[in-house]
Design a protein around this motif. Sequence first.
Motif, PDB file in Angstrom:
ATOM      1  N   TYR A 172     -17.313 -50.734   5.544  1.00 39.70           N
ATOM      2  CA  TYR A 172     -17.403 -51.020   6.985  1.00 39.70           C
ATOM      3  C   TYR A 172     -17.534 -49.733   7.796  1.00 39.70           C
ATOM      4  CZ  TYR A 172     -16.067 -55.738   5.625  1.00 39.70           C
ATOM      5  OH  TYR A 172     -16.035 -56.990   5.043  1.00 39.70           O
ATOM      6  N   TRP A 173     -16.987 -48.624   7.284  1.00 40.31           N
ATOM      7  CA  TRP A 173     -17.161 -47.339   7.976  1.00 40.31           C
ATOM      8  C   TRP A 173     -18.663 -46.960   7.966  1.00 40.31           C
ATOM      9  CZ3 TRP A 173     -12.896 -44.890   4.449  1.00 40.31           C
ATOM     10  CH2 TRP A 173     -11.629 -45.258   4.930  1.00 40.31           C
ATOM     11  N   VAL A 174     -19.284 -47.157   6.812  1.00 42.50           N
ATOM     12  CA  VAL A 174     -20.713 -46.821   6.700  1.00 42.50           C
ATOM     13  C   VAL A 174     -21.534 -47.759   7.577  1.00 42.50           C
ATOM     14  CG1 VAL A 174     -22.652 -46.497   5.125  1.00 42.50           C
ATOM     15  CG2 VAL A 174     -20.319 -46.048   4.330  1.00 42.50           C
ATOM     16  N   ALA A 175     -21.160 -49.032   7.592  1.00 43.20           N
ATOM     17  CA  ALA A 175     -21.883 -50.013   8.413  1.00 43.20           C
ATOM     18  C   ALA A 175     -21.863 -49.587   9.874  1.00 43.20           C
ATOM     19  CB  ALA A 175     -21.262 -51.392   8.235  1.00 43.20           C
ATOM     20  N   VAL A 176     -20.691 -49.193  10.365  1.00 43.53           N
ATOM     21  CA  VAL A 176     -20.569 -48.776  11.761  1.00 43.53           C
ATOM     22  C   VAL A 176     -21.361 -47.493  12.012  1.00 43.53           C
ATOM     23  CG1 VAL A 176     -18.952 -47.935  13.515  1.00 43.53           C
ATOM     24  CG2 VAL A 176     -18.396 -49.975  12.163  1.00 43.53           C
ATOM     25  N   ASP A 177     -21.345 -46.565  11.063  1.00 44.52           N
ATOM     26  CA  ASP A 177     -22.120 -45.335  11.197  1.00 44.52           C
ATOM     27  C   ASP A 177     -23.592 -45.654  11.488  1.00 44.52           C
ATOM     28  OD1 ASP A 177     -19.887 -43.838  10.611  1.00 44.52           O
ATOM     29  OD2 ASP A 177     -20.433 -43.517   8.499  1.00 44.52           O
ATOM     30  N   TYR A 178     -24.134 -46.570  10.705  1.00 44.11           N
ATOM     31  CA  TYR A 178     -25.566 -46.884  10.851  1.00 44.11           C
ATOM     32  C   TYR A 178     -25.849 -47.715  12.103  1.00 44.11           C
ATOM     33  CZ  TYR A 178     -27.045 -44.770   6.481  1.00 44.11           C
ATOM     34  OH  TYR A 178     -27.347 -43.861   5.491  1.00 44.11           O
ATOM     35  N   LEU A 179     -24.909 -48.547  12.503  1.00 48.61           N
ATOM     36  CA  LEU A 179     -25.115 -49.324  13.728  1.00 48.61           C
ATOM     37  C   LEU A 179     -25.093 -48.424  14.960  1.00 48.61           C
ATOM     38  CD1 LEU A 179     -22.943 -52.434  12.792  1.00 48.61           C
ATOM     39  CD2 LEU A 179     -25.432 -52.408  13.139  1.00 48.61           C
ATOM     40  N   VAL A 180     -24.253 -47.400  14.922  1.00 48.63           N
ATOM     41  CA  VAL A 180     -24.247 -46.412  16.010  1.00 48.63           C
ATOM     42  C   VAL A 180     -25.594 -45.683  16.041  1.00 48.63           C
ATOM     43  CG1 VAL A 180     -23.236 -44.250  16.820  1.00 48.63           C
ATOM     44  CG2 VAL A 180     -21.743 -46.111  16.044  1.00 48.63           C
ATOM     45  N   LYS A 181     -26.102 -45.310  14.862  1.00 51.22           N
ATOM     46  CA  LYS A 181     -27.418 -44.668  14.794  1.00 51.22           C
ATOM     47  C   LYS A 181     -28.504 -45.596  15.343  1.00 51.22           C
ATOM     48  CE  LYS A 181     -26.810 -41.605  10.765  1.00 51.22           C
ATOM     49  NZ  LYS A 181     -27.331 -41.279   9.411  1.00 51.22           N
ATOM     50  N   ALA A 182     -28.373 -46.881  15.047  1.00 53.04           N
ATOM     51  CA  ALA A 182     -29.377 -47.851  15.486  1.00 53.04           C
ATOM     52  C   ALA A 182     -29.435 -47.934  17.007  1.00 53.04           C
ATOM     53  CB  ALA A 182     -29.077 -49.223  14.892  1.00 53.04           C
ATOM     54  N   ARG A 183     -28.270 -48.052  17.659  1.00 56.22           N
ATOM     55  CA  ARG A 183     -28.276 -48.172  19.120  1.00 56.22           C
ATOM     56  C   ARG A 183     -28.689 -46.870  19.783  1.00 56.22           C
ATOM     57  NH1 ARG A 183     -21.727 -48.587  20.288  1.00 56.22           N
ATOM     58  NH2 ARG A 183     -21.283 -46.335  20.088  1.00 56.22           N
TER      59      ARG A 183
END
Length: 440
Positions: free
Chosen positions: A374-385
């Motif tokens: 979930y840490w990695v998931a959030v990392d990439y979602l921040v990159k996405a936005r």
Amino acid sequence: MKKLILSMLAVLMIGSASVFAQGKYGPDSAECIKYLSYYKEYFKQKSYDSALPNWRKAYKLCPPTANQTMLIDGTSLIRYLIGKNAKNAVYKDALVDTLMTLHETRAQYYPKYKVTALNNKGLDMINYIKDDPKALYEGFKEVIDANQENTKPSILLFNVQTAIDLYQSGAIDAETVINDYETALELISKITPKNDMEKQQNEKVKTDIESLFIASKIASCDNLIALFTPRFEANPDDLETVSSIVMMMGSTEGCTDNELFLNAATKMHELDPSYNSAYFLYRLYNSKNDMDNAIKYMEEAIAYPESDSKQDAEYYYELAASCFKSGLNSKAFDSALKAIDCDPSYAGKSYFLIGTIWGSQVCSGNEIETRAPYWVAVDYLVKARNADPTLAEEANKLISQYSTYFPQTAEAFMYNITDGDSYTVSCGGMRALTTVRTQE
């Protein structure tokens, strides 16, 4: 007027003395030349009512070889008469017949201008033959058969429309319409535009033909299978045949999940391998959820030099989405990253997809190892936005959702990790470096 009379007299004198002209101008050459001159003088002044009786005499007396201009001017004069007699149906039909004859005569006696004459015939058919679709269709076919890729695109468009009308009235079958449609697209593709404007016009006609055909719903999948199965069986190694099958069935909704499409697409790729044919096979196997073959053909499509970086990015992203849907998270992750490498404009949606992939990943292990994705998931979602602000709202929703699965501070402490530490996550064939985050 004095000038007109003097001009006519001069021609009369010349015509009567010109014995050499008798062969070209027929047995009554003097009269032929006289009336050619009479009508022409009036025609130049756009005095069409005065030109017409003299033109008729010239047309009657002169052989077609006397003067091509006589035939060309005649089409203008007959169009003028058609306009004047629009309400007289019988006379108008007779005039239209005359107009068609003039075009045919010019095509016959002046072969250098045959293409132009027949195209003009087709355009006049469009304008003046309204209530006889069978005659219109037959006339278009004659023009198209003779002119091939030199046919005016608008004639190809109206031929398809007329074919559809005849099919809907039961006069011709679906196969005939499909053949006309295929011919129209084939001939348009062979036309070399003279300039950008003509290129745009031809593209518009092509789009209009496709729209007409799709709207007619003649190309149902059942119709196509019935039509193309015997064609394929009779000539499976003919590239034109298999390409046509793939194109038609591939553009018809719900018509790729059948044996004929599979066989034709595979054969097309075998005969003329390209990134397009490889992509078709990817679509086919993907629809069957045969991901091994789907991945194989998509990667083959991407490997072709004809596929540029932007196209490759689109293909990689599509492959990533398909793999994720099929539970192949590692391959999806890898493909999404490659999409960004090919074209950075794909960063937003690719990062979003990667975030979703990590957020759905189930990893074995202790409390930290199972929650670390979930840490990695959030990392990439921040990159996405950050890469694409239009994704911010949706990304924030998932960030909020995934953050609830972060380990408690006390749990992290038990495994000797604290907020801000670097942490490597390795799970399901994927690997990422992230930062520890906990919740109270």
